[in-house]
Design a protein around this motif. Sequence first.
Motif, mmCIF file in Angstrom:
data_model
loop_
_atom_site.group_PDB
_atom_site.id
_atom_site.type_symbol
_atom_site.label_atom_id
_atom_site.label_comp_id
_atom_site.label_asym_id
_atom_site.label_seq_id
_atom_site.Cartn_x
_atom_site.Cartn_y
_atom_site.Cartn_z
ATOM 1 N N ARG A 7 10.791 75.787 -16.606
ATOM 2 C CA ARG A 7 9.693 75.080 -17.561
ATOM 3 C C ARG A 7 9.230 73.742 -17.016
ATOM 4 N NH1 ARG A 7 9.798 77.549 -23.578
ATOM 5 N NH2 ARG A 7 10.327 79.712 -23.046
ATOM 6 N N ASP A 29 10.266 79.035 -27.859
ATOM 7 C CA ASP A 29 10.760 77.782 -27.664
ATOM 8 C C ASP A 29 12.158 78.010 -27.460
ATOM 9 O OD1 ASP A 29 8.447 76.457 -27.857
ATOM 10 O OD2 ASP A 29 8.817 75.677 -29.979
ATOM 11 N N SER A 33 16.323 83.994 -32.101
ATOM 12 C CA SER A 33 15.159 84.072 -30.888
ATOM 13 C C SER A 33 15.618 84.936 -29.380
ATOM 14 C CB SER A 33 14.784 82.897 -30.664
ATOM 15 O OG SER A 33 15.970 82.084 -29.931
ATOM 16 N N ALA A 50 20.795 73.354 -30.426
ATOM 17 C CA ALA A 50 19.353 72.715 -30.754
ATOM 18 C C ALA A 50 19.550 71.979 -32.070
ATOM 19 C CB ALA A 50 18.220 73.739 -31.103
ATOM 20 N N GLY A 71 6.504 82.844 -24.667
ATOM 21 C CA GLY A 71 6.368 81.576 -25.240
ATOM 22 C C GLY A 71 7.146 81.123 -26.224
ATOM 23 N N THR A 90 19.515 80.949 -19.888
ATOM 24 C CA THR A 90 18.839 80.039 -21.157
ATOM 25 C C THR A 90 19.563 79.840 -22.455
ATOM 26 O OG1 THR A 90 16.615 81.372 -20.469
ATOM 27 C CG2 THR A 90 16.669 80.127 -22.541
ATOM 28 N N SER A 109 16.481 75.807 -26.457
ATOM 29 C CA SER A 109 17.007 74.401 -26.292
ATOM 30 C C SER A 109 17.233 73.753 -24.974
ATOM 31 C CB SER A 109 18.395 74.579 -26.951
ATOM 32 O OG SER A 109 18.727 73.364 -27.116
ATOM 33 N N ASP A 136 9.899 83.051 -21.207
ATOM 34 C CA ASP A 136 8.741 82.246 -20.677
ATOM 35 C C ASP A 136 7.499 83.133 -20.974
ATOM 36 O OD1 ASP A 136 10.573 80.604 -19.856
ATOM 37 O OD2 ASP A 136 10.738 81.091 -17.851
ATOM 38 N N PRO A 138 16.092 75.463 -20.911
ATOM 39 C CA PRO A 138 15.468 76.535 -20.234
ATOM 40 C C PRO A 138 16.447 76.950 -18.867
ATOM 41 C CG PRO A 138 14.320 74.464 -19.766
ATOM 42 C CD PRO A 138 15.204 74.111 -20.849
ATOM 43 N N ASN A 182 17.369 78.602 -28.995
ATOM 44 C CA ASN A 182 17.296 77.717 -30.185
ATOM 45 C C ASN A 182 17.876 78.327 -31.132
ATOM 46 O OD1 ASN A 182 15.935 75.169 -29.508
ATOM 47 N ND2 ASN A 182 13.771 76.160 -30.099
#
Length: 360
Positions: free
Chosen positions: A326, A210, A159, A112, A208, A152, A212, A205, A214, A155
């Motif tokens: 996404r 965020d 996270s 990211a 929610g 995935t 870098s 997902d 998906p 970021n």
Amino acid sequence: KMEQEVSDFYTNYIAEEKARLATQRRGMWGAPTIAEVEVKDKVIEKAAQNADVALLTIGRQAGEGSDRKNAQGDWLLTDVEQNMIAKVTEQFHAAGKKVVVIMNIGGAIETASWKNTPDAILLAWQCGQEGGNTVADVLAGKVNPSGKLAMTFANTYESIKSSENFPGNYTRPAATDPNAPKVAVENVDYTNYEEDIYVGYRYFDTFGVDVSYPFGYGLSYTTFAYDEASVKAVKGGYEVAVKVTNTGKVAGKEVVQVYAAAPANAAGQPAQELVAFAKTKSLAPGESEVLTMSFTNKDIAWFDEARNAWVVDGGDYAIAVAASSRDAKANLSLNVAKEKVIEEVIGDVAPLQKLDLLKQ
């Protein structure tokens, strides 16, 4: 053709480092990995004048015996790698030339903070002894890439939900002191994997978060349109069809994904789950293909611990025909008239203690 001064710089550095590190073998782990080196500004400046494009490789060592770390040189780029991307991009852009980063890695890394600096990123993974030839074919346009991410790219390390409870690593003794004690850190003796069913893209997902890149993401040298999507019940399950058309200027393949979102229930379900996927043949510009993908009741079932059974809820299921988790290209609805118990099992492997699990 590689710019000669760049080639000489790296050839000499690698030879020197191999000789130096050969004396630091660590048993089954072998010699330490050769670290990225700071490239001199004058070397970069000359390469920007003589070369057509800059190809930067970010590599990570494959191996066994240790877990990933939220540290530079593993999940994070090192300062040297970050500086190399920044400096090379600055010099090549000043000369009106492009920069491509090639990631020769075996697992996700942090992207990211730097992904918007170069012009393109090619994820090569670790493709073995023919990796150089395959990467060259993709870069030269002899092959149009059509892969999609099977994980995935978050970021940040923090996270990723499992980062809160993932077992820490043992600290190995330094090569110069083989008798030094190993130091154990938290979550080694017992780990509560609280993410439960919300693993990978299901967590990102559903909550929610965020990311870098998906799950299911991947670009091509062409573009595709999705049309005439449909879903229907068939014997043994369900069938999704969609017409995929190459809307670009070169031939290419597309990977189409089907995600299902179950009706809300007390147990809680992920926002969506991948239930089917398929790849088109190589489509010429303007050419179309109708893909048909199937999934079963078991694919949309959830496990009811109280009944020790796999259950399909009655109600409306949202079906997304997508290019990634996404990027839905078509949204459909599938109705299941009533609840179905797909399979009953014997509850002999229930947890010995109550688990603290993530809830929506």
